[in-house]
Design an enzyme around this catalytic site. Structure first.
Site, PDB file in Angstrom:
ATOM      1  CG  ASP A  31      -2.100   0.900   1.125  1.00 55.17           C
ATOM      2  OD1 ASP A  31      -3.238   0.377   1.216  1.00 55.17           O
ATOM      3  OD2 ASP A  31      -1.932   2.121   0.929  1.00 55.17           O
ATOM      4  CB  ILE A  52       0.123  -1.417  -7.882  1.00 57.63           C
ATOM      5  CG1 ILE A  52      -0.531  -0.146  -8.460  1.00 57.63           C
ATOM      6  CG2 ILE A  52      -0.543  -1.819  -6.584  1.00 57.63           C
ATOM      7  CD1 ILE A  52      -1.885  -0.392  -9.090  1.00 57.63           C
ATOM      8  CB  ALA A  73      -3.662  -0.556  -4.652  1.00 59.03           C
ATOM      9  CB  SER A  76     -11.952   4.411  -5.453  1.00 62.89           C
ATOM     10  OG  SER A  76     -11.842   5.006  -4.193  1.00 62.89           O
ATOM     11  CB  THR A 116     -16.427  -0.143  -9.914  1.00 61.59           C
ATOM     12  OG1 THR A 116     -17.425   0.814  -9.553  1.00 61.59           O
ATOM     13  CG2 THR A 116     -15.952   0.172 -11.331  1.00 61.59           C
ATOM     14  CE1 TYR A 139     -12.462   3.393  -9.165  1.00 59.21           C
ATOM     15  CE2 TYR A 139     -14.827   3.384  -9.498  1.00 59.21           C
ATOM     16  CZ  TYR A 139     -13.709   2.884  -8.873  1.00 59.21           C
ATOM     17  OH  TYR A 139     -13.843   1.868  -7.961  1.00 59.21           O
ATOM     18  CB  ALA A 204     -25.681  18.692  -0.223  1.00 60.57           C
ATOM     19  NE  ARG A 219     -25.506   5.293  -6.895  1.00 64.05           N
ATOM     20  CZ  ARG A 219     -26.319   5.913  -7.748  1.00 64.05           C
ATOM     21  NH1 ARG A 219     -27.551   5.477  -7.920  1.00 64.05           N
ATOM     22  NH2 ARG A 219     -25.912   6.957  -8.427  1.00 64.05           N
TER      23      ARG A 219
HETATM   24  N1  UFG Z   1     -25.087  11.568  -2.144  1.00 64.13           N
HETATM   25  C1  UFG Z   1     -25.768  12.683  -1.691  1.00 64.13           C
HETATM   26  N2  UFG Z   1     -25.091  13.568  -0.892  1.00 64.13           N
HETATM   27  C2  UFG Z   1     -23.786  13.385  -0.531  1.00 64.13           C
HETATM   28  C3  UFG Z   1     -23.106  12.237  -0.994  1.00 64.13           C
HETATM   29  C4  UFG Z   1     -23.789  11.343  -1.800  1.00 64.13           C
HETATM   30  O1  UFG Z   1     -26.941  12.886  -2.000  1.00 64.13           O
HETATM   31  O2  UFG Z   1     -23.234  14.248   0.183  1.00 64.13           O
HETATM   32  C5  UFG Z   1     -25.805  10.614  -2.990  1.00 64.13           C
HETATM   33  C6  UFG Z   1     -25.161  10.428  -4.354  1.00 64.13           C
HETATM   34  O3  UFG Z   1     -25.615  11.389  -5.250  1.00 64.13           O
HETATM   35  C7  UFG Z   1     -25.580   9.009  -4.695  1.00 64.13           C
HETATM   36  C8  UFG Z   1     -25.653   8.301  -3.343  1.00 64.13           C
HETATM   37  O4  UFG Z   1     -25.740   9.341  -2.380  1.00 64.13           O
HETATM   38  O5  UFG Z   1     -26.844   9.022  -5.266  1.00 64.13           O
HETATM   39  C9  UFG Z   1     -24.437   7.457  -3.049  1.00 64.13           C
HETATM   40  O6  UFG Z   1     -23.274   8.251  -3.248  1.00 64.13           O
HETATM   41  P1  UFG Z   1     -21.816   7.784  -2.805  1.00 64.13           P
HETATM   42  O7  UFG Z   1     -20.908   8.930  -3.128  1.00 64.13           O
HETATM   43  O8  UFG Z   1     -21.846   7.289  -1.414  1.00 64.13           O
HETATM   44  O9  UFG Z   1     -21.525   6.527  -3.742  1.00 64.13           O
HETATM   45  P2  UFG Z   1     -21.549   6.422  -5.343  1.00 64.13           P
HETATM   46  O10 UFG Z   1     -22.777   5.625  -5.682  1.00 64.13           O
HETATM   47  O11 UFG Z   1     -21.430   7.718  -6.010  1.00 64.13           O
HETATM   48  O12 UFG Z   1     -20.193   5.659  -5.655  1.00 64.13           O
HETATM   49  C10 UFG Z   1     -19.867   4.401  -5.124  1.00 64.13           C
HETATM   50  C11 UFG Z   1     -18.348   4.290  -4.980  1.00 64.13           C
HETATM   51  C12 UFG Z   1     -17.685   4.328  -6.349  1.00 64.13           C
HETATM   52  C13 UFG Z   1     -18.293   3.283  -7.233  1.00 64.13           C
HETATM   53  C14 UFG Z   1     -19.785   3.420  -7.282  1.00 64.13           C
HETATM   54  C15 UFG Z   1     -20.367   2.306  -8.054  1.00 64.13           C
HETATM   55  O13 UFG Z   1     -17.857   5.358  -4.209  1.00 64.13           O
HETATM   56  O14 UFG Z   1     -16.304   4.070  -6.205  1.00 64.13           O
HETATM   57  O15 UFG Z   1     -20.344   3.388  -5.961  1.00 64.13           O
HETATM   58  O16 UFG Z   1     -21.704   2.506  -8.209  1.00 64.13           O
HETATM   59  F1  UFG Z   1     -17.818   3.409  -8.503  1.00 64.13           F
END
Ligand code: UFG
Length: 329
Positions: A31, A52, A73, A76, A116, A139, A204, A219
């Site tokens: 790491d 890596i 690693a 993301s 992912t 990504y 937000a 999700r």
């Molecule tokens: N969200 C908000 N407010 C915030 C943060 C997130 O409303 O402050 C919403 C996002 O818009 C999204 C959901 O919460 O709809 C989840 O957001 P995250 O940022 O927790 O996760 P993501 O779905 O964007 O991304 C995650 C991983 C990525 C991966 C992806 C695959 O962080 O690395 O899932 O779907 F690629």
């Protein structure tokens, strides 16, 4: 079994190290500690600080003889990758290929890639492995490039590999040994918990006009310890797979939760409502991303143990309460 875990000081990687150690594996972590934390590596596990993509470091290391490499690693952040596409393609795809080449040079038999859900554009129904690949960001593209590289490493050189396409990793070790500590933190659950605890201003909600029942994104949140266990199952699956097999599986619970549903769960667990404000959509967010892990479950016997949203949130909450400053605090 001797296993190299790249990114083993990071969020998902560190939980996988615990799962491997519980099965008696001899684990070495590689790491660069730019996002990972030395404190997340258990005592007794050798930690090598490095990249890596550093072939000069990999050759003597892999020359020790490893049965498998678990490759976590990576950079993301989907949003950051839209700002810095070449950084992501270089750090994840190009450097990852240096790692795969080193595995071929040193006869590593099995390789497990953290891939992912960002390979997929999203859809109303749970996404299985037949869903169209359409990476949503550099990504996601970088992970797809590595999946393709592994396919060719299998076909031409016999490397056996599995790509595990995680949906939304969440939660923390149920025994409280490890948790989620990103800087900056961008993920919904830790941000919502910190807002409920009064450690951050209001959360937000990114977009309330999506075509979903409550207008917010849906999700599939899968517990990080369930993902860790999936890696152990993937290694077992590869042991029985033919030479050169390059497998790929979608990993989630099969259940989606809206942003508002997550905030409600955090409110229940924390005992106070999450202060939140509606905000515009975040660029690049698909409306719905839910996994069908049916194939992985059928082929490995894996099933989520901590699939319930309140359980996922409760483990994350317990760790953040106990570690206000993360690993540094
Ligand atoms: N969200 C908000 N407010 C915030 C943060 C997130 O409303 O402050 C919403 C996002 O818009 C999204 C959901 O919460 O709809 C989840 O957001 P995250 O940022 O927790 O996760 P993501 O779905 O964007 O991304 C995650 C991983 C990525 C991966 C992806 C695959 O962080 O690395 O899932 O779907 F690629």
């Amino acid at each position: 079994m001797k296993i190299l875990v790249t990114g083993g000081a990071g969020y998902v990687g560190s939980h996988a190290v615990l799962a491997l150690r519980a099965r008696g594996a001899d684990v070495v972590v590689l790491d660069n500690l730019r996002q990972g934390h030395a404190a997340a590596v258990p005592a007794g596990v050798r930690l090598i600080e490095g990249d890596i993509g550093d072939a000069a470091l990999l050759d003597p290391l892999l020359g020790e003889g490893f049965d498998a490499v678990l490759h976590f690693a990576a950079l993301s952040l989907v949003g950051e990758s839209m700002q810095k596409p070449m950084l992501y393609l270089r750090a994840n795809a190009a450097a990852g290929m240096v790692l795969i080449e080193a595995c071929l040079r040193h006869q590593v038999g099995r390789f497990v890639l953290s891939s992912t859900a960002n390979l997929f554009a999203g859809g109303d129904a749970p996404l299985d492995e037949a869903a169209a690949i359409d990476p949503g960001s550099p990504y996601g593209e970088s992970k797809w490039m590595l999946e393709r590289a592994l396919t060719w490493a299998g076909r031409t050189r016999g490397l056996k590999s599995v790509a595990l396409r995680y949906f939304n990793a969440a939660g923390a070790d149920p025994d409280g040994r490890l948790g989620e500590d990103h800087d900056p933190e961008t993920h919904l659950i830790p941000l919502a918990i910190d807002a409920a605890l009064g450690r951050r201003p209001e959360l937000a909600i990114f977009g309330t006009d999506y075509p979903t029942p409550d207008g917010t994104c849906i999700r599939d949140y899968v517990h990080v310890s369930d993902l860790a266990e999936a890696h152990v199952r993937a290694l077992e699956r590869l042991a029985a797979a033919p030479e050169g097999a390059a497998l790929a599986y979608n990993l989630g619970t099969g259940h989606g939760h809206s942003v508002r549903a997550v905030l409600a769960a955090v409110g229940r667990v924390a005992g106070r409502a999450v202060p939140a404000q509606e905000a515009p959509r975040r660029a690049g967010d698909p409306a719905i991303l839910v996994a069908s892990a049916a194939r992985f479950m059928a082929e490995t016997g894996w099933a989520p143990r901590f699939g319930d949203l309140d359980t996922i949130v409760a483990t994350a909450h317990a760790w953040r309460v106990a570690h206000p400053g993360g690993y540094g605090g």
